[in-house]
Enzyme design. Structure first.
Site, PDB file in Angstrom:
ATOM      1  N   ARG A 206       1.457   7.702  -1.102  1.00  0.00           N
ATOM      2  CA  ARG A 206       0.229   7.732  -1.892  1.00  0.00           C
ATOM      3  C   ARG A 206      -0.386   6.325  -1.933  1.00  0.00           C
ATOM      4  O   ARG A 206       0.291   5.325  -1.686  1.00  0.00           O
ATOM      5  CB  ARG A 206       0.528   8.187  -3.319  1.00  0.00           C
ATOM      6  CG  ARG A 206       1.223   9.548  -3.418  1.00  0.00           C
ATOM      7  CD  ARG A 206       1.664   9.812  -4.850  1.00  0.00           C
ATOM      8  NE  ARG A 206       2.307  11.103  -5.009  1.00  0.00           N
ATOM      9  CZ  ARG A 206       3.603  11.316  -4.840  1.00  0.00           C
ATOM     10  NH1 ARG A 206       4.409  10.306  -4.487  1.00  0.00           N
ATOM     11  NH2 ARG A 206       4.117  12.522  -5.008  1.00  0.00           N
ATOM     12  N   HIS A 312      -6.883  10.267   0.418  1.00  0.00           N
ATOM     13  CA  HIS A 312      -5.682  11.037   0.082  1.00  0.00           C
ATOM     14  C   HIS A 312      -5.406  12.134   1.110  1.00  0.00           C
ATOM     15  O   HIS A 312      -4.277  12.611   1.225  1.00  0.00           O
ATOM     16  CB  HIS A 312      -5.820  11.647  -1.308  1.00  0.00           C
ATOM     17  CG  HIS A 312      -4.541  12.227  -1.848  1.00  0.00           C
ATOM     18  ND1 HIS A 312      -3.486  11.442  -2.270  1.00  0.00           N
ATOM     19  CD2 HIS A 312      -4.143  13.508  -2.015  1.00  0.00           C
ATOM     20  CE1 HIS A 312      -2.498  12.211  -2.683  1.00  0.00           C
ATOM     21  NE2 HIS A 312      -2.868  13.478  -2.535  1.00  0.00           N
ATOM     22  N   ARG A 315      -2.492  11.694   3.493  1.00  0.00           N
ATOM     23  CA  ARG A 315      -1.175  12.191   3.062  1.00  0.00           C
ATOM     24  C   ARG A 315      -1.026  13.655   3.454  1.00  0.00           C
ATOM     25  O   ARG A 315       0.024  14.066   3.972  1.00  0.00           O
ATOM     26  CB  ARG A 315      -1.021  12.011   1.553  1.00  0.00           C
ATOM     27  CG  ARG A 315       0.262  12.600   0.943  1.00  0.00           C
ATOM     28  CD  ARG A 315       0.360  12.170  -0.515  1.00  0.00           C
ATOM     29  NE  ARG A 315       1.328  12.942  -1.277  1.00  0.00           N
ATOM     30  CZ  ARG A 315       2.622  12.688  -1.341  1.00  0.00           C
ATOM     31  NH1 ARG A 315       3.126  11.682  -0.654  1.00  0.00           N
ATOM     32  NH2 ARG A 315       3.426  13.428  -2.083  1.00  0.00           N
ATOM     33  N   HIS A 338       9.146  14.564  -3.695  1.00  0.00           N
ATOM     34  CA  HIS A 338       9.109  15.672  -4.646  1.00  0.00           C
ATOM     35  C   HIS A 338      10.519  16.182  -4.920  1.00  0.00           C
ATOM     36  O   HIS A 338      11.357  16.236  -4.024  1.00  0.00           O
ATOM     37  CB  HIS A 338       8.259  16.826  -4.107  1.00  0.00           C
ATOM     38  CG  HIS A 338       6.786  16.582  -4.210  1.00  0.00           C
ATOM     39  ND1 HIS A 338       6.082  16.776  -5.376  1.00  0.00           N
ATOM     40  CD2 HIS A 338       5.872  16.133  -3.308  1.00  0.00           C
ATOM     41  CE1 HIS A 338       4.809  16.474  -5.184  1.00  0.00           C
ATOM     42  NE2 HIS A 338       4.662  16.083  -3.933  1.00  0.00           N
ATOM     43  N   TYR A 347       3.157  23.084   3.347  1.00  0.00           N
ATOM     44  CA  TYR A 347       3.039  22.594   4.720  1.00  0.00           C
ATOM     45  C   TYR A 347       3.919  23.352   5.705  1.00  0.00           C
ATOM     46  O   TYR A 347       3.956  23.015   6.879  1.00  0.00           O
ATOM     47  CB  TYR A 347       3.383  21.101   4.756  1.00  0.00           C
ATOM     48  CG  TYR A 347       2.477  20.309   3.864  1.00  0.00           C
ATOM     49  CD1 TYR A 347       1.183  19.995   4.258  1.00  0.00           C
ATOM     50  CD2 TYR A 347       2.889  19.911   2.598  1.00  0.00           C
ATOM     51  CE1 TYR A 347       0.327  19.296   3.429  1.00  0.00           C
ATOM     52  CE2 TYR A 347       2.042  19.206   1.763  1.00  0.00           C
ATOM     53  CZ  TYR A 347       0.767  18.902   2.178  1.00  0.00           C
ATOM     54  OH  TYR A 347      -0.080  18.219   1.346  1.00  0.00           O
TER      55      TYR A 347
END
Length: 380
Positions: A206, A312, A315, A338, A347
């Site tokens: 990020r 962003h 990412r 995460h 994804y």
């Protein structure tokens, strides 16, 4: 003046007023003294039914003091926010939403004044006024959370925020750049930000994590970045903080093909010493989103990338590319920082190229099977 004639009951009392309407009185659970009902009723039967309902609520322990909700909502919301344990940036965002979008409608009234119909009308006005749906959803979620506390504090019996799907919105699919587009933007941006673009895309860090990187966090021998902190901004002040969860502290490998860019950047643009920031602002200070935004927009446009692509989205691009490269859900979780699989699963969809590869592999299996089972001309 009330008619002196009353009706003695086992619980409370019912009497007719001079106006012809009927009033109920019942013992306050706290003091034992008789208190009047919140409203009067057109018939004696209506009054007796209301009194019976109050008696039933008291028996079940579900009675709520009608006066409890008569606290000012604006003051209650301020206290609610003050009592929450939040990061500075989250507190600032919540305070802004409450001040700009909730208090103008509900701030002057009491907690008990807020009804489901009023909440519905408020939400409709926000949307009709052009406020973005994500902000309206955030405002609704905040109002519901505040009123949940009011229910817990026994100020009101039920939360009036009961509008179906008002706490949800459909997130549009974010754009995914190709590797060529990523490099086109990196080639177009000022040299001091080239590595920022490349690492954002190929490590999926990020912006705040990239801005907080120090020289000692870059392992050039193993082509690895160690994420130990993230930069946050609240009320115009920057500071580093720990990641939101333990999973956020992680090593992330970058492709060896980026190593020349990494070494070049460390030599020319990074701060001095092992604790120097890898990425700095144009004057050598801390990197801010605001002092990078124009550089991103200019480079994006020069590279011919669509206007709607945000920084962003690099990412998102990196996560999609990693998934296409065969990364498992757990591997994606580790790279993204995460602790749950929910985001990583986004994804794990199949791209058309990957689907064609699978179909090709299945076709190869079919061909081999048919060749083995077909006896050929001699078997006919």
């Amino acid at each position: 003046m009330a008619n002196s004639k009353g009706n003695r009951r086992r619980f409370g009392s019912v009497r007719q007023l001079r106006s012809g309407r009927w009033q109920i009185r019942y013992p306050d659970p706290g003091t034992g003294l008789l208190r009047p009902g919140e409203s009067t009723y057109p018939t004696k039967t209506d009054a007796e039914v209301a009194l019976s309902l109050i008696e039933a609520d008291l028996t079940r322990g579900q009675w709520a003091d009608p006066d409890a909700g008569k606290v000012n909502f604006g003051e209650f919301a301020d206290a609610w926010l003050r009592d929450r344990k939040l990061a500075d940036s989250s507190r600032e965002r919540n305070e802004s939403v409450i001040r700009l979008h909730i208090k103008p409608t509900f701030g002057a009234g009491t907690v008990a004044d807020i009804t489901t119909s009023k909440v519905r009308a408020w939400r409709t006005r926000l949307l009709a006024g052009g406020l973005g749906e994500p902000t309206v959803v955030k405002a609704y979620q905040l109002l519901r959370a505040i009123l949940n506390t009011a229910v817990e504090d026994e100020l009101i019996r039920r939360n009036p925020c009961r509008i179906k799907r008002a706490d949800q919105y459909d997130v549009p699919e974010r754009p995914v750049l190709t590797v060529e587009q990523v490099y086109a933007v990196a080639d177009a941006v000022r040299p001091r930000y080239r590595l920022l673009i490349l690492l954002a895309a190929f490590t999926t860090l990020r912006f705040g994590e990239l801005a907080a990187l120090r020289r000692r966090d870059i392992d050039t021998d193993r082509c690895r970045v160690h994420v130990l902190r993230a930069q946050s901004e609240a009320r115009g002040r920057l500071k580093d903080k720990a990641p939101k969860s333990a999973a956020g502290v992680r090593p992330v490998a970058f492709p060896a093909e980026l190593l020349p860019d990494v070494l070049r950047h460390l030599e020319h643009f990074a701060g001095k010493g092992q604790d120097g920031h890898v990425f700095q602002g144009p004057q050598g200070g801390l990197l801010r989103r605001s002092n990078f935004r124009d550089d991103w927009t200019t480079a994006r446009d020069k590279a011919g990338v669509p206007d709607g692509v945000h920084f962003h989205d690099l990412r998102h691009t990196g996560n999609t590319l990693a998934s296409s490269a065969g990364a498992s859900t757990r591997e994606l979780m580790a790279r993204m920082g995460h602790s749950t699989a929910r985001a990583a699963l986004i994804y794990q969809h199949m791209t058309s190229d990957r689907d064609q590869h699978i179909a090709g592999a299945l076709g190869e299996m079919i061909r081999k099977s048919r060749e083995e089972s077909d006896p050929g001309p001699s078997g006919t």
